[in-house]
Design a protein around this motif. Structure first.
Motif, PDB file in Angstrom:
ATOM      1  N   ARG A  36       0.841  -1.184   0.000  1.00 35.96           N
ATOM      2  CA  ARG A  36       0.000   0.000   0.000  1.00 35.96           C
ATOM      3  C   ARG A  36       0.874   1.230   0.000  1.00 35.96           C
ATOM      4  O   ARG A  36       1.907   1.271   0.642  1.00 35.96           O
ATOM      5  N   SER A  37       0.411   2.234  -0.701  1.00 34.01           N
ATOM      6  CA  SER A  37       1.208   3.449  -0.784  1.00 34.01           C
ATOM      7  C   SER A  37       0.904   4.415   0.354  1.00 34.01           C
ATOM      8  O   SER A  37       1.646   5.345   0.576  1.00 34.01           O
ATOM      9  N   ILE A  38      -0.199   4.184   1.077  1.00 36.28           N
ATOM     10  CA  ILE A  38      -0.530   5.071   2.193  1.00 36.28           C
ATOM     11  C   ILE A  38      -0.552   4.265   3.479  1.00 36.28           C
ATOM     12  O   ILE A  38      -0.819   3.073   3.472  1.00 36.28           O
ATOM     13  N   THR A  39      -0.259   4.922   4.557  1.00 36.85           N
ATOM     14  CA  THR A  39      -0.307   4.286   5.857  1.00 36.85           C
ATOM     15  C   THR A  39      -1.632   4.631   6.498  1.00 36.85           C
ATOM     16  O   THR A  39      -2.013   5.790   6.571  1.00 36.85           O
ATOM     17  N   VAL A  40      -2.344   3.631   6.960  1.00 32.68           N
ATOM     18  CA  VAL A  40      -3.624   3.837   7.604  1.00 32.68           C
ATOM     19  C   VAL A  40      -3.405   3.818   9.109  1.00 32.68           C
ATOM     20  O   VAL A  40      -2.729   2.948   9.633  1.00 32.68           O
ATOM     21  N   ALA A  41      -4.000   4.792   9.783  1.00 34.37           N
ATOM     22  CA  ALA A  41      -3.791   4.929  11.217  1.00 34.37           C
ATOM     23  C   ALA A  41      -4.716   4.047  12.034  1.00 34.37           C
ATOM     24  O   ALA A  41      -4.714   4.122  13.248  1.00 34.37           O
ATOM     25  N   TYR A  42      -5.504   3.216  11.384  1.00 35.22           N
ATOM     26  CA  TYR A  42      -6.396   2.324  12.105  1.00 35.22           C
ATOM     27  C   TYR A  42      -6.540   1.022  11.328  1.00 35.22           C
ATOM     28  O   TYR A  42      -6.194   0.945  10.154  1.00 35.22           O
ATOM     29  N   ALA A  43      -7.038   0.003  12.013  1.00 32.17           N
ATOM     30  CA  ALA A  43      -7.319  -1.283  11.381  1.00 32.17           C
ATOM     31  C   ALA A  43      -8.805  -1.568  11.564  1.00 32.17           C
ATOM     32  O   ALA A  43      -9.461  -0.946  12.395  1.00 32.17           O
ATOM     33  N   VAL A  44      -9.336  -2.493  10.796  1.00 32.76           N
ATOM     34  CA  VAL A  44     -10.738  -2.869  10.944  1.00 32.76           C
ATOM     35  C   VAL A  44     -10.823  -4.267  11.521  1.00 32.76           C
ATOM     36  O   VAL A  44      -9.970  -5.119  11.249  1.00 32.76           O
ATOM     37  N   LEU A  74      -8.536  -0.354  16.565  1.00 34.13           N
ATOM     38  CA  LEU A  74      -9.232  -1.379  15.806  1.00 34.13           C
ATOM     39  C   LEU A  74     -10.692  -0.940  15.699  1.00 34.13           C
ATOM     40  O   LEU A  74     -11.399  -0.864  16.707  1.00 34.13           O
ATOM     41  N   VAL A  75     -11.139  -0.590  14.505  1.00 39.64           N
ATOM     42  CA  VAL A  75     -12.515  -0.124  14.308  1.00 39.64           C
ATOM     43  C   VAL A  75     -13.435  -1.336  14.285  1.00 39.64           C
ATOM     44  O   VAL A  75     -13.307  -2.208  13.430  1.00 39.64           O
ATOM     45  N   THR A  76     -14.348  -1.385  15.264  1.00 38.48           N
ATOM     46  CA  THR A  76     -15.293  -2.496  15.352  1.00 38.48           C
ATOM     47  C   THR A  76     -16.599  -2.177  14.652  1.00 38.48           C
ATOM     48  O   THR A  76     -17.335  -3.071  14.272  1.00 38.48           O
ATOM     49  N   SER A  77     -16.907  -0.881  14.485  1.00 45.61           N
ATOM     50  CA  SER A  77     -18.110  -0.467  13.775  1.00 45.61           C
ATOM     51  C   SER A  77     -17.876   0.917  13.196  1.00 45.61           C
ATOM     52  O   SER A  77     -17.415   1.823  13.891  1.00 45.61           O
ATOM     53  N   GLY A  78     -18.171   1.065  11.929  1.00 48.39           N
ATOM     54  CA  GLY A  78     -18.007   2.348  11.258  1.00 48.39           C
ATOM     55  C   GLY A  78     -19.332   2.824  10.699  1.00 48.39           C
ATOM     56  O   GLY A  78     -20.289   3.028  11.432  1.00 48.39           O
ATOM     57  N   HIS A  79     -19.395   2.926   9.386  1.00 46.59           N
ATOM     58  CA  HIS A  79     -20.608   3.375   8.713  1.00 46.59           C
ATOM     59  C   HIS A  79     -21.685   2.301   8.817  1.00 46.59           C
ATOM     60  O   HIS A  79     -21.460   1.145   8.468  1.00 46.59           O
ATOM     61  N   ARG A  80     -22.845   2.697   9.344  1.00 44.14           N
ATOM     62  CA  ARG A  80     -23.993   1.798   9.429  1.00 44.14           C
ATOM     63  C   ARG A  80     -25.178   2.491   8.765  1.00 44.14           C
ATOM     64  O   ARG A  80     -25.866   3.289   9.409  1.00 44.14           O
ATOM     65  N   ALA A  95     -18.844   8.574  12.630  1.00 42.14           N
ATOM     66  CA  ALA A  95     -18.603   7.971  13.942  1.00 42.14           C
ATOM     67  C   ALA A  95     -17.925   6.616  13.774  1.00 42.14           C
ATOM     68  O   ALA A  95     -18.100   5.943  12.752  1.00 42.14           O
ATOM     69  N   ALA A  96     -17.167   6.242  14.794  1.00 43.65           N
ATOM     70  CA  ALA A  96     -16.506   4.937  14.800  1.00 43.65           C
ATOM     71  C   ALA A  96     -16.511   4.387  16.221  1.00 43.65           C
ATOM     72  O   ALA A  96     -16.358   5.138  17.192  1.00 43.65           O
ATOM     73  N   ASP A  97     -16.723   3.100  16.339  1.00 47.89           N
ATOM     74  CA  ASP A  97     -16.563   2.400  17.609  1.00 47.89           C
ATOM     75  C   ASP A  97     -15.231   1.678  17.521  1.00 47.89           C
ATOM     76  O   ASP A  97     -14.956   0.994  16.526  1.00 47.89           O
ATOM     77  N   ILE A  98     -14.402   1.844  18.551  1.00 52.67           N
ATOM     78  CA  ILE A  98     -13.031   1.329  18.481  1.00 52.67           C
ATOM     79  C   ILE A  98     -12.631   0.588  19.750  1.00 52.67           C
ATOM     80  O   ILE A  98     -13.249   0.747  20.811  1.00 52.67           O
ATOM     81  N   ARG A  99     -11.608  -0.184  19.621  1.00 50.07           N
ATOM     82  CA  ARG A  99     -10.825  -0.770  20.712  1.00 50.07           C
ATOM     83  C   ARG A  99      -9.370  -0.484  20.370  1.00 50.07           C
ATOM     84  O   ARG A  99      -9.026  -0.351  19.203  1.00 50.07           O
ATOM     85  N   VAL A 100      -8.536  -0.416  21.371  1.00 48.08           N
ATOM     86  CA  VAL A 100      -7.097  -0.318  21.123  1.00 48.08           C
ATOM     87  C   VAL A 100      -6.460  -1.441  21.943  1.00 48.08           C
ATOM     88  O   VAL A 100      -6.339  -1.322  23.164  1.00 48.08           O
ATOM     89  N   PRO A 101      -6.102  -2.542  21.293  1.00 47.93           N
ATOM     90  CA  PRO A 101      -5.564  -3.692  22.016  1.00 47.93           C
ATOM     91  C   PRO A 101      -4.354  -3.328  22.870  1.00 47.93           C
ATOM     92  O   PRO A 101      -3.438  -2.646  22.408  1.00 47.93           O
ATOM     93  N   GLY A 102      -4.389  -3.762  24.126  1.00 45.00           N
ATOM     94  CA  GLY A 102      -3.280  -3.522  25.037  1.00 45.00           C
ATOM     95  C   GLY A 102      -3.272  -2.149  25.684  1.00 45.00           C
ATOM     96  O   GLY A 102      -2.347  -1.821  26.410  1.00 45.00           O
ATOM     97  N   VAL A 103      -4.290  -1.340  25.441  1.00 46.64           N
ATOM     98  CA  VAL A 103      -4.356   0.015  26.013  1.00 46.64           C
ATOM     99  C   VAL A 103      -5.629   0.116  26.835  1.00 46.64           C
ATOM    100  O   VAL A 103      -6.699  -0.319  26.403  1.00 46.64           O
ATOM    101  N   SER A 104      -5.520   0.701  28.025  1.00 46.11           N
ATOM    102  CA  SER A 104      -6.683   0.817  28.908  1.00 46.11           C
ATOM    103  C   SER A 104      -7.711   1.788  28.342  1.00 46.11           C
ATOM    104  O   SER A 104      -7.372   2.721  27.601  1.00 46.11           O
TER     105      SER A 104
END
Length: 160
Positions: A36-44, A74-80, A95-104
């Motif tokens: 990929r030519s761009i870096t994405v700051a989040y994962a799905v 980690l985006v768990t829910s995005g466009h609905r 809006a996005a619902d997220i988790r960040v693994p290993g972070v409180s």
């Protein structure tokens, strides 16, 4: 069962293609996989999570959270498009619902509060954090009655 067989066959064909990339003269050729030519700051979380319509403002909020926590959200829910609530910013892809693994959760919320352009920040009992670009507000929702660690607050016009 047919799908599993098709996937396995595709993998074998791809593997045979990469191993047969040696030239007839015995020299090995490098076979590069596409990057990929761009870096994405989040994962799905799954391929079905829709994020392609995220605004630059929402993407910058997620990038700020990634930079502040040192981990990609980690985006768990995005466009609905068929969100149950009419006023849901998920319907508008803001809006996005997220988790960040290993972070409180508290560290994620602290990072979100300092993100430029942040609107709503919500906390759910299952560890998911909601961020959006709407009006500035904060809430916690646990079950039907709500409540939780963060009291439901609306900050009309006041920025903190």
């Amino acid at each position: 069962m047919r799908d599993v067989f098709s996937i396995a066959l595709s993998c074998l064909l791809a593997l045979s293609f990469f191993t047969s990339s040696e030239a007839s003269d015995g020299k090995r050729r490098k076979v590069g996989l596409p990057t990929r030519s761009i870096t994405v700051a989040y994962a799905v979380q799954t391929a079905s999570v829709m994020t392609n319509c995220f605004s630059p403002r929402l993407r910058s909020i997620l990038a700020h959270i990634a930079a502040s926590t040192g981990q990609r959200p980690l985006v768990t829910s995005g466009h609905r498009p068929r969100a149950h609530r009419r006023g849901s910013l998920h319907r508008l892809c803001q809006a996005a619902d997220i988790r960040v693994p290993g972070v409180s959760e508290s560290r994620i919320i602290a990072a979100a509060r300092t993100a430029p352009g942040i609107g709503g920040i919500g906390r759910y009992c299952n560890g998911i954090i909601h961020v959006d670009t709407g009006p500035r507000r904060q809430w916690a929702h646990c079950g039907r009655r709500g409540g939780g660690l963060l009291a439901a607050k609306r900050r009309s016009g006041r920025r903190t």
